[in-house]
Design a protein around this motif. Structure first.
Motif, PDB file in Angstrom:
ATOM      1  N   ASP A  66     -59.187  -4.719  21.675  1.00 20.86           N
ATOM      2  CA  ASP A  66     -58.486  -5.981  21.456  1.00 20.86           C
ATOM      3  C   ASP A  66     -57.007  -5.751  21.149  1.00 20.86           C
ATOM      4  N   MET A  67     -56.702  -4.714  20.360  1.00 18.26           N
ATOM      5  CA  MET A  67     -55.306  -4.431  20.039  1.00 18.26           C
ATOM      6  C   MET A  67     -54.535  -3.970  21.270  1.00 18.26           C
ATOM      7  N   ARG A  68     -55.156  -3.150  22.105  1.00 16.07           N
ATOM      8  CA  ARG A  68     -54.474  -2.700  23.322  1.00 16.07           C
ATOM      9  C   ARG A  68     -54.158  -3.871  24.237  1.00 16.07           C
ATOM     10  N   GLU A  69     -55.103  -4.812  24.306  1.00  9.39           N
ATOM     11  CA  GLU A  69     -54.849  -5.974  25.160  1.00  9.39           C
ATOM     12  C   GLU A  69     -53.718  -6.820  24.592  1.00  9.39           C
ATOM     13  N   ALA A  70     -53.714  -7.009  23.265  1.00 12.63           N
ATOM     14  CA  ALA A  70     -52.636  -7.776  22.649  1.00 12.63           C
ATOM     15  C   ALA A  70     -51.294  -7.076  22.845  1.00 12.63           C
ATOM     16  N   LEU A  71     -51.292  -5.747  22.742  1.00  9.84           N
ATOM     17  CA  LEU A  71     -50.057  -4.980  22.877  1.00  9.84           C
ATOM     18  C   LEU A  71     -49.569  -4.900  24.319  1.00  9.84           C
ATOM     19  N   ALA A  72     -50.393  -5.382  25.265  1.00  9.53           N
ATOM     20  CA  ALA A  72     -49.932  -5.476  26.650  1.00  9.53           C
ATOM     21  C   ALA A  72     -48.927  -6.600  26.833  1.00  9.53           C
ATOM     22  N   ASP A  73     -48.789  -7.445  25.808  1.00  5.38           N
ATOM     23  CA  ASP A  73     -47.771  -8.501  25.837  1.00  5.38           C
ATOM     24  C   ASP A  73     -46.393  -7.870  26.012  1.00  5.38           C
ATOM     25  N   PRO A  74     -45.567  -8.377  26.931  1.00  2.00           N
ATOM     26  CA  PRO A  74     -44.239  -7.789  27.170  1.00  2.00           C
ATOM     27  C   PRO A  74     -43.374  -7.668  25.925  1.00  2.00           C
ATOM     28  N   ILE A  75     -43.659  -8.473  24.892  1.00  5.30           N
ATOM     29  CA  ILE A  75     -42.846  -8.395  23.680  1.00  5.30           C
ATOM     30  C   ILE A  75     -42.935  -7.026  23.012  1.00  5.30           C
ATOM     31  N   PHE A  76     -44.008  -6.279  23.286  1.00  5.31           N
ATOM     32  CA  PHE A  76     -44.196  -4.963  22.685  1.00  5.31           C
ATOM     33  C   PHE A  76     -43.804  -3.827  23.638  1.00  5.31           C
ATOM     34  N   ALA A  77     -43.173  -4.157  24.745  1.00  8.02           N
ATOM     35  CA  ALA A  77     -42.924  -3.165  25.789  1.00  8.02           C
ATOM     36  C   ALA A  77     -42.186  -1.936  25.275  1.00  8.02           C
ATOM     37  N   GLU A  78     -41.267  -2.110  24.335  1.00  9.01           N
ATOM     38  CA  GLU A  78     -40.456  -0.995  23.855  1.00  9.01           C
ATOM     39  C   GLU A  78     -41.023  -0.346  22.598  1.00  9.01           C
ATOM     40  N   ALA A  79     -42.074  -0.908  22.029  1.00 11.49           N
ATOM     41  CA  ALA A  79     -42.530  -0.395  20.734  1.00 11.49           C
ATOM     42  C   ALA A  79     -44.049  -0.324  20.627  1.00 11.49           C
ATOM     43  N   ALA A  80     -44.746  -0.194  21.735  1.00  7.19           N
ATOM     44  CA  ALA A  80     -46.202  -0.165  21.691  1.00  7.19           C
ATOM     45  C   ALA A  80     -46.684   1.160  21.096  1.00  7.19           C
ATOM     46  N   PRO A  81     -47.564   1.127  20.092  1.00  9.79           N
ATOM     47  CA  PRO A  81     -48.077   2.363  19.493  1.00  9.79           C
ATOM     48  C   PRO A  81     -48.938   3.145  20.478  1.00  9.79           C
ATOM     49  N   GLN A  82     -49.095   4.415  20.215  1.00 12.56           N
ATOM     50  CA  GLN A  82     -49.965   5.246  21.031  1.00 12.56           C
ATOM     51  C   GLN A  82     -51.431   4.923  20.719  1.00 12.56           C
ATOM     52  N   LEU A  83     -52.306   5.292  21.655  1.00 10.94           N
ATOM     53  CA  LEU A  83     -53.735   5.014  21.498  1.00 10.94           C
ATOM     54  C   LEU A  83     -54.279   5.673  20.239  1.00 10.94           C
ATOM     55  N   ALA A  84     -53.819   6.871  19.926  1.00 10.95           N
ATOM     56  CA  ALA A  84     -54.317   7.561  18.730  1.00 10.95           C
ATOM     57  C   ALA A  84     -53.991   6.765  17.465  1.00 10.95           C
ATOM     58  N   ASP A  85     -52.819   6.140  17.430  1.00  8.57           N
ATOM     59  CA  ASP A  85     -52.444   5.333  16.267  1.00  8.57           C
ATOM     60  C   ASP A  85     -53.343   4.102  16.141  1.00  8.57           C
ATOM     61  N   LEU A  86     -53.683   3.517  17.276  1.00 11.56           N
ATOM     62  CA  LEU A  86     -54.566   2.342  17.243  1.00 11.56           C
ATOM     63  C   LEU A  86     -55.948   2.718  16.720  1.00 11.56           C
ATOM     64  N   ARG A  87     -56.441   3.881  17.132  1.00 14.28           N
ATOM     65  CA  ARG A  87     -57.756   4.309  16.657  1.00 14.28           C
ATOM     66  C   ARG A  87     -57.749   4.573  15.155  1.00 14.28           C
ATOM     67  N   LEU A  88     -56.657   5.149  14.661  1.00  9.60           N
ATOM     68  CA  LEU A  88     -56.548   5.365  13.221  1.00  9.60           C
ATOM     69  C   LEU A  88     -56.531   4.039  12.468  1.00  9.60           C
ATOM     70  N   THR A  89     -55.801   3.067  13.008  1.00  9.05           N
ATOM     71  CA  THR A  89     -55.738   1.755  12.365  1.00  9.05           C
ATOM     72  C   THR A  89     -57.098   1.091  12.342  1.00  9.05           C
ATOM     73  N   ALA A  90     -57.808   1.127  13.472  1.00 10.46           N
ATOM     74  CA  ALA A  90     -59.128   0.493  13.548  1.00 10.46           C
ATOM     75  C   ALA A  90     -60.121   1.149  12.599  1.00 10.46           C
ATOM     76  N   SER A  91     -60.013   2.470  12.417  1.00  8.12           N
ATOM     77  CA  SER A  91     -60.952   3.185  11.560  1.00  8.12           C
ATOM     78  C   SER A  91     -60.600   3.054  10.084  1.00  8.12           C
ATOM     79  N   ASN A  92     -59.289   3.182   9.771  1.00  3.80           N
ATOM     80  CA  ASN A  92     -58.872   3.235   8.368  1.00  3.80           C
ATOM     81  C   ASN A  92     -58.479   1.879   7.803  1.00  3.80           C
ATOM     82  N   ALA A  93     -58.009   0.987   8.656  1.00  6.91           N
ATOM     83  CA  ALA A  93     -57.526  -0.310   8.157  1.00  6.91           C
ATOM     84  C   ALA A  93     -57.966  -1.435   9.084  1.00  6.91           C
TER      85      ALA A  93
END
Length: 466
Positions: free
Chosen positions: A77-104
């Motif tokens: 869900d976060m990857r899909e939301a981050l596909a929004d062009p507003i995040f084009a220059e600042a999208a986190p890496q997949l590893a960061d998303l996995r850490l967020t989903a697991s830890n927070a």
């Protein structure tokens, strides 16, 4: 291949919170040191075999839940939301998303809520005249999306409602089938049931205490609607108690969810959990045999199979999806690692789209997602007639599938070659979060890739991915 390490810090913290014990006491009961438990709870160490066994022996915990939960779908869900062009220059890496989903995970859900509010505000501003004339516009999720997320994050299994439906099915003394049982319960409430050609699928007149069903609807649909009315009338307290726990943002969302829970009750009463799970295993999940045995439609059976997630008695983890002819997903659920796009359509390479071309036939597909997970997918057209000549026909197709490691439990996997890599077709979730570089059906570039445009060369795509 080395076994995948299990990181479940958020789940461990949740278990300890539910038990109401300190971290020190929890560590002692699990047979590990306090620093070791602290590292596991913060995902600095994987959950050890000793801890898994202790959870089962000391607390009776269903350890299969450790490897499941919200992490994969939150990442999707976060990857899909981050596909929004507003995040084009600042999208986190997949590893960061996995850490967020697991830890927070709470932070991840807050981000999704915030992005949903932003998207809806953006859409309203795009039609400013209409937005200015609308009173009470609020930054909150649409009722439909909120309810869909409620079922999504419950794994589409509502234990209290499921068990109440099973109890109802088991109590039908004197009635030969569940339809007669539903008619009997409605009669006890002083309600008469009639059928009419021009009626909608279900219409309840509270003043006259009369329920009208469409005589043109298939028998399984009439049975389902009878049970929906039973749930709304005789299980009202249970439904309201479940809704109170969900804390929806609006009355509209609560009303939609209540109907969704009534529908859930109806499906669970037609196909009571234990009997249906036993029959599914006996028939190796043959949808046609199950439909005949339980007096249900193919779609009802497929959807029910995707809900068999009762702790301690889980069925095969399936994904289930329904799409219309435009490819728009109208129903979606997954207890597998495959997660569907929250907005838009499904991958065009998926066999569910081809089902419209071969009505009445089951299509089988071996598929592999970009993360290397392999699935068997079954698709069929389930278009619905209006009941008479000239009536509009609603066109839908459904897909039901699971990971190939469960293939032996499916009759549809017989004679398929799981050992040949070329037998698996590459599919994705949505183009913006799919990393495949050579997909001939790609509609837009992926989020995390830079493009190279060569005016002297044109291949399948008008750009190359770096």
């Amino acid at each position: 291949m080395a076994p995948q390490k299990l990181y479940a810090g958020a789940k461990l913290r949740d278990i300890r919170g539910r038990l109401g014990i300190t971290q020190k006491d929890f560590a002692a009961k699990l047979g590990v040191s306090l620093p070791y438990l602290n590292q596991m709870e913060n995902n600095n160490r994987p959950v050890s075999t000793t801890v898994v066994l202790a959870l089962a022996q000391e607390f009776g915990f269903d350890v299969t839940e450790l490897g499941q939960g919200d992490s994969e779908r939150l990442v999707s869900d976060m990857r899909e939301a981050l596909a929004d062009p507003i995040f084009a220059e600042a999208a986190p890496q997949l590893a960061d998303l996995r850490l967020t989903a697991s830890n927070a995970p709470a932070l991840a859900r807050a981000f999704l809520t915030l992005h949903r509010a932003y998207s809806q505000t953006h859409e309203r501003l795009a039609s400013l005249d209409e937005a200015l004339g609308r009173e009470g516009a609020q930054l909150q999720p649409s009722p439909w999306e909120e309810v869909r997320d409620f079922f999504h994050y419950c794994d589409n299994y509502i234990d209290a409602v499921d068990r109440a439906a099973e109890h109802f099915a088991q109590l039908r003394t004197g009635e030969s089938d569940i339809r007669q049982a539903a008619m009997g319960r409605l009669a006890l409430s002083g309600i008469t049931v009639r059928r009419a050609r021009e009626a909608p699928l279900r219409a309840f007149d509270k003043e006259r205490q009369e329920l009208t069903l469409s005589s043109l609807a298939p028998p399984e649909t009439q049975t389902f609607q009878l049970l929906v009315q039973v749930a709304l009338l005789r299980q009202n307290q249970l439904l309201d108690a479940t809704l109170d726990l969900a804390r929806f943002h609006s009355d509209e969302a609560r009303a939609i969810a209540k109907l969704g829970l009534a529908n859930y009750f109806a499906g669970a009463a037609m196909m009571p959990y234990t009997a249906f799970l036993d029959a599914a295993q006996e028939t190796r999940h043959d949808l046609e045999l199950l439909a005949a045995r339980f007096g249900a439609s193919i779609e009802q059976v497929a959807h029910r199979l995707s809900t068999l997630q009762r702790p301690g008695a889980k069925g095969v983890p399936f994904f289930f999806v329904r799409v219309d002819q435009a490819g728009t997903i109208t129903k979606r659920h997954s207890t597998t690692r495959l997660q569907f796009a929250r907005f838009g359509g499904a991958c065009p390479l998926w066999n569910v789209h081809r089902a419209f071309e071969t009505p009445g036939r089951f299509l089988r597909q071996l598929a592999e997602t970009p993360d290397g997970v392999r699935y068997i997918s079954l698709a069929i057209d389930v278009s619905k007639t209006g009941g008479h000549f000239g009536a509009p026909r609603r066109r839908y197709a459904i897909a039901l599938g699971c990971e190939v490691r469960h293939g032996a439990a499916l009759v549809y996997a017989d004679d398929l070659d799981f050992t040949r890599a070329s037998a698996f077709e590459p599919i994705g979730i949505s183009c913006r979060i799919c990393e495949r570089e050579n997909c001939h059906q790609r509609s837009v570039p992926p989020l995390e890739k830079r493009l190279t445009i060569d005016p002297t060369r044109r291949d399948t795509l008008p750009y190359r991915l770096e």
